[in-house]
Design an enzyme around this catalytic site. Structure first.
Site, PDB file in Angstrom:
ATOM      1  N   ARG A  64      10.010  56.937 -10.245  1.00  0.00           N
ATOM      2  CA  ARG A  64      10.675  55.637 -10.139  1.00  0.00           C
ATOM      3  C   ARG A  64      11.562  55.325 -11.351  1.00  0.00           C
ATOM      4  O   ARG A  64      12.679  54.838 -11.209  1.00  0.00           O
ATOM      5  CB  ARG A  64       9.611  54.547  -9.967  1.00  0.00           C
ATOM      6  CG  ARG A  64      10.148  53.161  -9.800  1.00  0.00           C
ATOM      7  CD  ARG A  64       8.993  52.224  -9.390  1.00  0.00           C
ATOM      8  NE  ARG A  64       9.360  50.854  -9.593  1.00  0.00           N
ATOM      9  CZ  ARG A  64       8.961  50.108 -10.610  1.00  0.00           C
ATOM     10  NH1 ARG A  64       8.161  50.624 -11.525  1.00  0.00           N
ATOM     11  NH2 ARG A  64       9.339  48.868 -10.726  1.00  0.00           N
ATOM     12  N   ASN A 106      18.704  38.369  -5.186  1.00  0.00           N
ATOM     13  CA  ASN A 106      18.106  39.003  -4.015  1.00  0.00           C
ATOM     14  C   ASN A 106      17.966  37.972  -2.907  1.00  0.00           C
ATOM     15  O   ASN A 106      17.716  36.789  -3.173  1.00  0.00           O
ATOM     16  CB  ASN A 106      16.725  39.562  -4.391  1.00  0.00           C
ATOM     17  CG  ASN A 106      16.110  40.413  -3.306  1.00  0.00           C
ATOM     18  OD1 ASN A 106      16.792  40.974  -2.457  1.00  0.00           O
ATOM     19  ND2 ASN A 106      14.798  40.528  -3.327  1.00  0.00           N
ATOM     20  N   THR A 107      18.100  38.421  -1.675  1.00  0.00           N
ATOM     21  CA  THR A 107      17.788  37.582  -0.518  1.00  0.00           C
ATOM     22  C   THR A 107      16.378  37.922  -0.053  1.00  0.00           C
ATOM     23  O   THR A 107      15.901  39.045  -0.234  1.00  0.00           O
ATOM     24  CB  THR A 107      18.781  37.830   0.637  1.00  0.00           C
ATOM     25  OG1 THR A 107      18.686  39.205   1.038  1.00  0.00           O
ATOM     26  CG2 THR A 107      20.208  37.514   0.215  1.00  0.00           C
ATOM     27  N   HIS A 108      15.725  36.931   0.572  1.00  0.00           N
ATOM     28  CA  HIS A 108      14.356  37.161   1.049  1.00  0.00           C
ATOM     29  C   HIS A 108      14.118  36.327   2.303  1.00  0.00           C
ATOM     30  O   HIS A 108      14.445  35.134   2.323  1.00  0.00           O
ATOM     31  CB  HIS A 108      13.347  36.773  -0.038  1.00  0.00           C
ATOM     32  CG  HIS A 108      11.944  37.112   0.339  1.00  0.00           C
ATOM     33  ND1 HIS A 108      11.472  38.408   0.372  1.00  0.00           N
ATOM     34  CD2 HIS A 108      10.915  36.325   0.731  1.00  0.00           C
ATOM     35  CE1 HIS A 108      10.203  38.399   0.749  1.00  0.00           C
ATOM     36  NE2 HIS A 108       9.832  37.151   0.974  1.00  0.00           N
ATOM     37  N   SER A 135      15.416  32.575   1.421  1.00  0.00           N
ATOM     38  CA  SER A 135      15.634  32.219   0.016  1.00  0.00           C
ATOM     39  C   SER A 135      16.604  33.199  -0.631  1.00  0.00           C
ATOM     40  O   SER A 135      16.717  34.351  -0.215  1.00  0.00           O
ATOM     41  CB  SER A 135      14.315  32.269  -0.769  1.00  0.00           C
ATOM     42  OG  SER A 135      13.331  31.435  -0.207  1.00  0.00           O
ATOM     43  N   ASP A 140      13.547  39.126 -10.986  1.00  0.00           N
ATOM     44  CA  ASP A 140      12.817  39.308 -12.234  1.00  0.00           C
ATOM     45  C   ASP A 140      11.928  40.534 -12.085  1.00  0.00           C
ATOM     46  O   ASP A 140      12.112  41.317 -11.146  1.00  0.00           O
ATOM     47  CB  ASP A 140      12.043  38.039 -12.623  1.00  0.00           C
ATOM     48  CG  ASP A 140      10.905  37.694 -11.679  1.00  0.00           C
ATOM     49  OD1 ASP A 140      10.614  38.484 -10.747  1.00  0.00           O
ATOM     50  OD2 ASP A 140      10.296  36.628 -11.863  1.00  0.00           O
ATOM     51  N   GLY A 142       8.845  40.717 -11.249  1.00  0.00           N
ATOM     52  CA  GLY A 142       7.780  40.561 -10.274  1.00  0.00           C
ATOM     53  C   GLY A 142       8.271  40.882  -8.870  1.00  0.00           C
ATOM     54  O   GLY A 142       9.392  41.370  -8.683  1.00  0.00           O
ATOM     55  N   ASP A 144       9.485  39.194  -5.811  1.00  0.00           N
ATOM     56  CA  ASP A 144      10.003  37.942  -5.241  1.00  0.00           C
ATOM     57  C   ASP A 144       9.492  36.721  -5.992  1.00  0.00           C
ATOM     58  O   ASP A 144       9.155  35.695  -5.396  1.00  0.00           O
ATOM     59  CB  ASP A 144       9.659  37.855  -3.746  1.00  0.00           C
ATOM     60  CG  ASP A 144      10.232  39.018  -2.961  1.00  0.00           C
ATOM     61  OD1 ASP A 144      11.366  39.430  -3.263  1.00  0.00           O
ATOM     62  OD2 ASP A 144       9.536  39.536  -2.073  1.00  0.00           O
TER      63      ASP A 144
END
Length: 196
Positions: A64, A106-108, A135, A140, A142, A144
């Site tokens: 990663r 980011n979109t969620h 949203s 960050d 974390g 979402d």
């Protein structure tokens, strides 16, 4: 003019909407590159709009950090003002987030902090809630958990299944994303202030 890089994993419906919005002469942002973690269907949208693209294949969780470093180096070539995660289904390494924060959004498909993670629509259905939402957040380190820039509720209707609900959330996500990018571009939304 705000320059934007978009990162995807799948079909790229949010990307397509942003490309269409950015094609308007009066839209204050331009997508300059699209990246993906696989040969995603959504890369066809970049090609259709004449936008350069790149792929940094996901090698697996064990690699990663190296994957993140290559992704970051590809972004550095373009040096965008803003990075948009639009259905990128990978948790970015901390070093990548730190490099671009708070200029990475980011979109969620949920009304955060409700239902974070990769299965937000399914989780809302399982929970039996009357409404969920969409949203747009600052990324960050974390899952979402970043500052919320915009969000809107979406009702869960009788007879909904996961697919039907997600199809009603997607247009809301697209609208919120386009509005957030526009507001950032014209200075109505200060990303630095959002993380204080």
């Amino acid at each position: 003019m705000l320059t934007v890089a978009v990162l995807i994993s799948g079909a790229g419906s949010n990307l397509r909407a942003l490309l269409e919005a950015a094609a308007a002469a009066d839209f204050p942002a331009r997508v300059i590159v699209v990246g993906a973690d696989r040969e995603a269907d959504g890369l066809a949208h970049a090609e259709a709009f004449g936008i350069p693209s790149f792929v940094v294949p996901w090698p697996g969780a064990a690699e990663r950090e190296a994957w993140g470093a290559e992704l970051a180096s590809q972004l550095e070539v373009w040096n965008p003002d803003l990075v948009v995660l639009s259905g990128l289904m990978r948790l970015l390494p901390g070093a990548v987030v730190e490099r671009w924060s708070p200029r990475m959004i980011n979109t969620h498909p949920a009304y955060l902090p409700e239902f974070p993670g990769a299965h937000a629509v399914r989780d809302a259905m399982v929970a039996g809630v009357a409404e969920t939402g969409a949203s747009v957040i600052v990324v960050d380190d974390g899952v979402d958990t970043g500052p919320i820039l915009a969000q809107e509720r979406v009702a869960v209707l009788p007879g909904d299944d996961e697919h039907a609900l997600h199809e009603r959330i997607k247009p809301v996500e697209r609208r919120l994303l386009i509005d957030v990018v526009r507001r950032i571009a014209v200075g109505d939304l200060d990303l630095a202030a959002s993380v204080l």
